[in-house]
Design a protein around this motif. Structure first.
Motif, short mmCIF file in Angstrom:
data_model
loop_
_atom_site.label_atom_id
_atom_site.label_comp_id
_atom_site.label_asym_id
_atom_site.label_seq_id
_atom_site.Cartn_x
_atom_site.Cartn_y
_atom_site.Cartn_z
N LEU A 63 37.44 37.62 44.81
CA LEU A 63 36.51 37.98 45.87
C LEU A 63 36.19 39.47 45.71
O LEU A 63 36.94 40.33 46.16
N LEU A 64 35.08 39.74 45.04
CA LEU A 64 34.72 41.12 44.71
C LEU A 64 33.83 41.76 45.78
O LEU A 64 33.90 42.97 46.01
N HIS A 65 32.98 40.96 46.44
CA HIS A 65 31.92 41.51 47.28
C HIS A 65 32.09 41.04 48.73
O HIS A 65 32.25 39.85 48.98
N LEU A 66 32.01 41.99 49.65
CA LEU A 66 32.10 41.66 51.07
C LEU A 66 31.47 42.77 51.89
O LEU A 66 31.27 43.89 51.42
N ALA A 67 31.12 42.45 53.13
CA ALA A 67 30.45 43.41 54.02
C ALA A 67 30.90 43.16 55.45
O ALA A 67 31.11 42.00 55.84
N TRP A 68 31.05 44.24 56.23
CA TRP A 68 31.46 44.16 57.62
C TRP A 68 30.25 44.41 58.50
O TRP A 68 29.48 45.35 58.27
N HIS A 69 30.09 43.56 59.52
CA HIS A 69 28.98 43.72 60.48
C HIS A 69 29.07 45.10 61.12
O HIS A 69 30.15 45.56 61.48
#
Length: 511
Positions: free
Chosen positions: A486-492
């Motif tokens: 899991l390389l890519h993620l974003a927080w609201h």
């Protein structure tokens, strides 16, 4: 923690760990389904409002999602803030549109194939209901405008079809017998008696009824910023002034004006005169969220440099340097490889910088350059396996990181499609592990208390039947799968909601 007054300056938040719940999944594959390389997600980004989410993939496509639960409830953001926060809302997104942002290219001068893969996406300021965003592959940045267009059609008209056909025949016939020949050889048609007057009368009283049918989203490339990087672009970042942005490759950072696509200014250049003297490269760069003259960039040697654009046109000399002193006697063949920073992010207020290297997450206070404010161990359990990771190139994987909107928590990804959420307020022992799947609760593990001074924890502590910890296993006791990561993620930006990518699937969580 380090320093004397960090407790006062640290992010403030509840010490209670969050309970994360699965929200949605887009593009989840069925059991045994093979994932196409072009469908793997390579970039994720929320806009500033959090009402839109963009993903890019290795096939050069950009997919947009929009939030629907606010619209369905008919409430504005302020109305929702007034509601009882004890009731956990379920954020819902839906597919909005997609477009092909980049195509594969071939550089004939350098005999180099340029992939269509989207490396980064950044949202720009909205205007007149249109969405604007930047997307980039290895060489070319594009500025996109996505706008809703209503399709209008003629639903009815009052023209008599039989008269229109008869008049058309008359118009193509020879001169009427009622024509009056003039002395100079000309003629004067019997205007008042001419049958074509029926057509003129129909046109003069023509009434059309136009109705708007379904809306269509149109994505249009407004500008292309190309031919400014000799090496692969690893970062783009918008400035808070809304007019400029930066793009960074291994050796240079360029400053662009959104309105000018054929000219950029080189503001950082770390290329040595002799390439044999090269010791480090730029790995990530980002503008300060509120100060338009400040930016930070990280390097492959584990350092972060803060740059002030007011000091000089070429910012080779940094305003501040953040790096952690090397522990004596700890150096090995892998030291520099695992120290390379793969991603940096500013907190919302710009006071803190979060960095991710292969082993750890580090939170830096820009007013304290003696060392990181807090460190979180992510891959410490993999230290005995560094040789194997080097052989299969996993040690070069670039994991992203992000902070919550209030700066109280940080998150990053790992292998087996796992991601971790840490609390970074003083005294917090929050360290939660989740798996990107429809059933995240089976891998939601709360780490036992840890010393608050170091703010560190093992990747996951799972007591199995024998009562022993298995540092090389996940929460189910299975060995880590290095092929799924899991390389890519974003927080609201305003809520405890995380979007993360596992291969071609986009998973959404909320707390």
């Amino acid at each position: 923690m380090k320093g004397g007054d960090e407790a006062m300056a640290a992010p403030v938040a509840s010490s209670q760990p969050l309970e994360w719940k699965f929200s949605q999944v887009f593009g989840e594959r069925t059991a045994g389904e093979e994932v196409q390389e072009v469908d793997i997600i390579s970039a994720i980004e929320f806009d500033k409002t959090g009402d839109h989410l963009a993903t890019g993939d290795r096939g050069g496509r950009v997919v947009l999602f929009e939030r629907t639960d606010r619209k369905d409830n008919g409430g504005s953001r302020k109305d929702l803030e007034k509601m009882d926060h004890s009731v956990s809302r379920h954020p819902e997104f839906r597919y909005k549109t997609e477009f092909q942002s980049h195509e594969p290219e071939f550089d004939y001068l350098k005999s180099l194939e340029i992939e269509e893969k989207i490396n980064k996406i950044r949202w720009c300021q909205t205007a007149n209901g249109a969405l604007f965003l930047l997307s980039t592959n290895d060489k070319t940045i594009k500025f996109w405008k996505v706008q809703e267009k209503k399709i209008k059609k003629i639903s009815s008209m009052n023209v008599n079809a039989s008269k229109a056909v008869g008049s058309e025949c008359i118009a193509s016939s020879s001169i009427s017998r009622n024509s009056t020949h003039l002395l100079n050889g000309g003629s004067c048609d019997g205007v008042y008696n001419h049958p074509s007057n029926d057509l003129l009368g129909a046109i003069s009283s023509l009434r059309l009824q136009v109705t708007s049918h379904e809306s269509s989203l149109l994505a249009r490339c407004r500008r292309v910023y190309a031919h400014a990087h000799d090496y692969h672009i690893n970062s783009i970042s918008n400035n808070s002034d809304g007019e400029t942005f930066i793009s960074a490759d291994d050796l240079r950072i360029n400053l662009w004006n959104l309105e000018i696509c054929n000219q950029s200014f080189n503001i950082v250049d770390v290329k040595p005169t002799n390439m044999e003297d090269l010791t480090e490269v730029i790995t990530s760069a980002e503008f300060h969220p509120t100060h338009c003259n400040t930016l930070a960039y990280s390097s492959s040697k584990g350092s972060i440099r803060l740059v002030d654009l007011r000091q000089s046109a070429l910012c080779d000399s940094h305003a501040k340097l953040f790096e952690e002193p090397e522990t004596p006697g700890s150096r090995s063949f892998f030291t520099e490889i695992i120290a390379s920073i793969s991603d940096i992010k500013f907190g919302t207020d710009g006071r803190y910088i979060l960095s991710r290297d292969y082993m750890t997450l580090k939170l830096w206070d820009i007013n304290m350059d003696s060392g990181p404010f807090a460190s979180f161990q992510v891959h410490e359990h993999l230290r005995p396996k560094l040789c194997d990771l080097y052989e299969n190139d996993s040690i070069f994987d670039k994991f992203e990181c992000c902070l919550s909107g209030d700066g109280s928590r940080v998150t990053t990804g790992s292998y087996s499609n796992l991601f971790r959420v840490f609390g970074c307020s003083p005294g917090s022992n929050e360290a939660t592990t989740l798996e990107a799947s429809k059933n995240p609760t089976r891998r939601q593990v709360q780490t036992p208390s840890r010393p608050s001074r170091s703010l560190s924890s093992s990747f996951t502590r799972v007591v199995r039947r024998g009562g022993s910890e298995s540092p090389g296993a996940d929460a189910n006791g299975n060995p880590f799968d290095f092929t799924t990561k899991l390389l890519h993620l974003a927080w609201h930006p305003a809520e405890n909601s995380i979007a993360c990518a596992a291969a071609n699937s986009l998973y959404m969580y909320y707390a």
